[in-house]
Design an enzyme around this catalytic site. Sequence first.
Site, short mmCIF file in Angstrom:
data_model
loop_
_atom_site.label_atom_id
_atom_site.label_comp_id
_atom_site.label_asym_id
_atom_site.label_seq_id
_atom_site.Cartn_x
_atom_site.Cartn_y
_atom_site.Cartn_z
N LYS A 112 0.82 -1.21 0.00
CA LYS A 112 0.00 0.00 0.00
C LYS A 112 0.86 1.27 0.00
CE LYS A 112 -3.62 -2.58 0.64
NZ LYS A 112 -4.86 -2.61 -0.09
C1 LIG Z 1 -0.86 -7.67 2.44
C2 LIG Z 1 -1.98 -7.61 1.46
N1 LIG Z 1 -2.01 -8.47 0.44
C3 LIG Z 1 -3.01 -8.47 -0.44
C4 LIG Z 1 -4.07 -7.59 -0.33
C5 LIG Z 1 -5.13 -7.59 -1.38
O1 LIG Z 1 -4.97 -6.52 -2.25
P1 LIG Z 1 -6.20 -5.92 -3.06
O2 LIG Z 1 -7.20 -5.51 -2.03
O3 LIG Z 1 -5.66 -4.80 -3.82
O4 LIG Z 1 -6.71 -7.04 -3.89
C6 LIG Z 1 -4.10 -6.68 0.73
C7 LIG Z 1 -5.18 -5.68 0.93
O5 LIG Z 1 -5.58 -4.98 0.11
C8 LIG Z 1 -3.01 -6.67 1.62
O6 LIG Z 1 -2.97 -5.78 2.61
N1 LIG Z 2 -6.70 -5.07 2.20
C1 LIG Z 2 -7.00 -3.70 2.30
C2 LIG Z 2 -8.46 -3.42 2.17
C3 LIG Z 2 -8.72 -2.08 1.58
O1 LIG Z 2 -8.34 -2.11 0.25
P1 LIG Z 2 -8.07 -0.85 -0.66
O2 LIG Z 2 -7.00 -1.32 -1.58
O3 LIG Z 2 -9.32 -0.53 -1.33
O4 LIG Z 2 -7.61 0.27 0.20
C4 LIG Z 2 -6.39 -3.16 3.60
O5 LIG Z 2 -5.33 -3.61 3.94
O6 LIG Z 2 -6.93 -2.31 4.23
#
Ligand SMILES: Cc1ncc(COP(=O)(O)O)c(C=O)c1O
Ligand SMILES: N[C@@H](CCOP(=O)(O)O)C(=O)O
Length: 471
Positions: A112
């Site tokens: 993120k």
């Molecule tokens: C460590 C981790 N892996 C994978 C995901 C999944 O990613 P996305 O929500 O973009 O599919 C998340 C949350 O978004 C995450 O925090």
């Molecule tokens: N897995 C995410 C959930 C939120 O997803 P987002 O990509 O829409 O911000 C988290 O870690 O909070």
Amino acid sequence: MRYISTRGQAPKLNFEAALLTGLARDGGLYVPETWPQWSAGQFRKLAGKPYEQVAAAVTKPFIGSSLKTAQLDKAIAAAYGTFRHQAVAPLVQVDESLWLMELFHGPTLAFKDVALQLLGQLYDIVLKERGERITVVGATSGDTGSAALEACKNRQSIDIFILHPKGRVSDVQRRQMTTIEADNIHNIAIDGSFDDCQDMVKAMFNDPKFRDRVNMSAVNSINWARVMAQIVYYVTGALALGAPDRAVNFAVPSGNFGNVFAGYAARAMGLPIDQLIVGSNRNDILTRFFNSGAMKMSKVAPSLSPSMDIQVSSNLERLLFDLFDRQGKKLGQAMTDFRETGSFAAPKRGWAATAKLFKAYKLDDRETLAAMRDVHKRTGMLVDPHSAIGLAAALEARISGKGSATPTIALATAHPAKFPDAVEKATGIRPALPAHLADLLSRKERLSELPNDLGKVQDYVLAHTRLGHNR
Ligand SMILES: Cc1ncc(COP(=O)(O)O)c(C=O)c1O
Ligand SMILES: N[C@@H](CCOP(=O)(O)O)C(=O)O
């Protein structure tokens, strides 16, 4: 570049407005009106260039005239200057045709940071120029929250509220959010699931009086800028393995579908991606969708990969928009029906191509632990449970022949030390936090607890944002 809503009823916006607006006023998500089209030569020119240079080239067409080149370059330098690895998103070879891309070298140890560090800089530039303030309300299953708070802390023009599901994030994830000392940040533990938190955020956006009163903006992948920033590492990864002269696959652990949608966007720009391999935990609505074309909502269940404990994958709507031939009204109706009936069937037209591009696999907790153990045994690497799901999905795709001999990059989305209990359970080794977080477990926590009640959360935001009273 103009942005349009997936529901077709909201005004078209430029990048700056899409950045600040978050959810479109018709409840849809903003997407580019057209995908920038890159030639092989354009990609080739970026091979071997530093991450920052690729980021500038890839994001420029999406940003258009909203930012001056010098402003964008400065924002990118500041964003990626916070990373502990010079390559920002380094590749580590696992075997002859599999690589792991480490996306966890940012300040909060999850992928993120790649997008949110940039988003924080972009907010600063446009808010200063406009002389405006915003209230950010976000939902997190653990990682978006800390990355967003880290990116927005102490910024004078932002008040930020992060909702997380009480008791359903790891201790490290919670503490990364609740121990930040800054007056403009607010952590709220909600008695509910991540889906409940995300639903509340969307409901606040769908309340025009409320969103206007607090000048609401989004740090979730609702915000197009989040997805845009994530396209960059698909490009750097593919170029490192020989693109545009060789196709690659990506394997992505998936929850809200933002990360893998960025891969879809890179492919739409012309990057030769053969397959996008999706990994789910026991909350496998995405895997069921890609394997059948149908979705049926079920109750979310806690797993060892809590950041992916999600049933309503927000960004799937951006993919469905293309599947519905970009007919926003039709998609809007289908989304409303999905919310009412709990089920959804993809339109038959275009489904064959989607099913060919996306392969999806599900791992339960036992299989996730086995995958973590196996990669440690074979390579000595410790991987977190989310990354292990992506890796295992890549291996499954290869075994079943669906991944073919094409080189595959599995995205490592979090540092193993964010999930020390799961890593220790799988391998017997407890990973240590990096030095800047070494005393995390002894820092003082600060958070509020609220019921799963939209009105109460809105009242809380109004009472604490510096914009609630003045407008
Ligand atoms: C460590 C981790 N892996 C994978 C995901 C999944 O990613 P996305 O929500 O973009 O599919 C998340 C949350 O978004 C995450 O925090
Ligand atoms: N897995 C995410 C959930 C939120 O997803 P987002 O990509 O829409 O911000 C988290 O870690 O909070």
